[in-house]
Design an enzyme around this catalytic site. Structure first.
Site, PDB file in Angstrom:
ATOM      1  N   CYS A 253       0.827  -1.117  -0.195  1.00 39.97           N
ATOM      2  CA  CYS A 253      -0.070  -0.023  -0.022  1.00 39.97           C
ATOM      3  C   CYS A 253       0.859   1.213   0.221  1.00 39.97           C
ATOM      4  O   CYS A 253       2.044   1.140  -0.462  1.00 39.97           O
ATOM      5  CB  CYS A 253      -1.043   0.018   1.327  1.00 39.97           C
ATOM      6  N   THR A 254       0.402   2.278   0.527  1.00 40.55           N
ATOM      7  CA  THR A 254       1.099   3.618   0.433  1.00 40.55           C
ATOM      8  C   THR A 254       2.321   3.625   1.602  1.00 40.55           C
ATOM      9  O   THR A 254       3.415   3.624   1.162  1.00 40.55           O
ATOM     10  CB  THR A 254       0.435   4.833   0.432  1.00 40.55           C
ATOM     11  N   GLY A 255       1.799   3.613   2.944  1.00 38.43           N
ATOM     12  CA  GLY A 255       2.642   3.980   3.914  1.00 38.43           C
ATOM     13  C   GLY A 255       2.966   2.603   4.839  1.00 38.43           C
ATOM     14  O   GLY A 255       3.554   2.790   5.723  1.00 38.43           O
ATOM     15  N   ASN A 256       2.090   1.677   4.398  1.00 37.01           N
ATOM     16  CA  ASN A 256       2.449   0.289   5.072  1.00 37.01           C
ATOM     17  C   ASN A 256       2.213   0.576   6.534  1.00 37.01           C
ATOM     18  O   ASN A 256       2.849   0.015   7.369  1.00 37.01           O
ATOM     19  CB  ASN A 256       3.999  -0.167   4.851  1.00 37.01           C
ATOM     20  N   THR A 257       1.202   1.121   6.847  1.00 34.73           N
ATOM     21  CA  THR A 257       0.763   1.289   8.259  1.00 34.73           C
ATOM     22  C   THR A 257      -0.931   0.972   8.399  1.00 34.73           C
ATOM     23  O   THR A 257      -1.252   0.896   9.476  1.00 34.73           O
ATOM     24  CB  THR A 257       0.710   2.695   8.807  1.00 34.73           C
ATOM     25  N   CYS A 258      -1.817   0.770   7.426  1.00 40.38           N
ATOM     26  CA  CYS A 258      -2.895   0.701   7.491  1.00 40.38           C
ATOM     27  C   CYS A 258      -3.367  -0.780   6.611  1.00 40.38           C
ATOM     28  O   CYS A 258      -3.407  -1.915   7.452  1.00 40.38           O
ATOM     29  CB  CYS A 258      -3.943   1.632   6.879  1.00 40.38           C
ATOM     30  N   ARG A 259      -3.580  -0.542   5.454  1.00 43.63           N
ATOM     31  CA  ARG A 259      -4.162  -2.046   4.509  1.00 43.63           C
ATOM     32  C   ARG A 259      -3.488  -2.839   4.724  1.00 43.63           C
ATOM     33  O   ARG A 259      -3.603  -4.068   4.741  1.00 43.63           O
ATOM     34  CB  ARG A 259      -4.274  -1.187   3.283  1.00 43.63           C
TER      35      ARG A 259
ATOM     36  N   ASP B  92      -8.483   3.734   1.039  1.00 40.87           N
ATOM     37  CA  ASP B  92      -7.386   3.920   2.250  1.00 40.87           C
ATOM     38  C   ASP B  92      -8.268   4.429   3.453  1.00 40.87           C
ATOM     39  O   ASP B  92      -9.113   5.389   3.405  1.00 40.87           O
ATOM     40  CB  ASP B  92      -6.717   5.022   1.743  1.00 40.87           C
TER      41      ASP B  92
END
Length: 151
Positions: free
Chosen positions: A8-14, A117
């Site tokens: 994903c984008t920041g590797n903190t959620c999805r 997101d």
């Protein structure tokens, strides 16, 4: 052996939630990691991601990681959360072509290709995303175990 990389984008959620969901299935012959196309190395998963994983009794220990060539080389299949992520991966790492899909694409879902997101949303948004990921990963897991994906 299947080595699945969620991106994903920041590797903190999805992607951390997806990684934890697939890991919790304890599928024989399946390893799993996650990374982000714009991640800062070493950040924890977002608080709401952690809360939702805890609510669902999904074990997790996560530190964000920036997507690197070693991840691309390691993975047998790369599952991006959005079409934009897929394009960023294959644009930066042409060797990822042929093994990179959106999660929805790999799971056989038609229509809108992106997993939304939840970043910045309340706990309900994270629960919705988690639920969506669970369904998609269930379908993707079956495909992995049947070895139906084509490189």
């Amino acid at each position: 052996m299947h080595r699945v990389l969620f991106v994903c984008t920041g590797n903190t959620c999805r992607s951390p939630m997806a990684e934890a969901i697939l890991r919790s299935k304890k599928l024989s012959g399946v390893e799993v990691r996650s990374a982000g196309v714009f991640a800062a190395n070493g950040a924890a998963a977002s608080l709401n991601s952690i809360l939702v994983m805890d609510e669902n009794k999904i074990g997790h220990s996560h530190q964000s990681r920036l997507l690197e060539k070693e991840d691309i080389d390691w993975a047998t299949v790369i599952l991006a959360m959005t079409m934009t992520h897929k394009q960023a991966i294959t644009g930066r790492f042409p060797e990822a072509l042929g093994k990179t899909y959106t999660l929805k694409e790999f799971a056989g879902e038609k229509g809108y290709p992106d997993v939304g997101d939840p970043f910045g949303g309340d706990i309900h948004v994270y629960r919705d995303t988690f639920s969506e990921l669970q369904g998609l990963i269930e379908k993707a897991s079956k495909k992995l175990m049947e070895q139906e994906y084509r490189e």
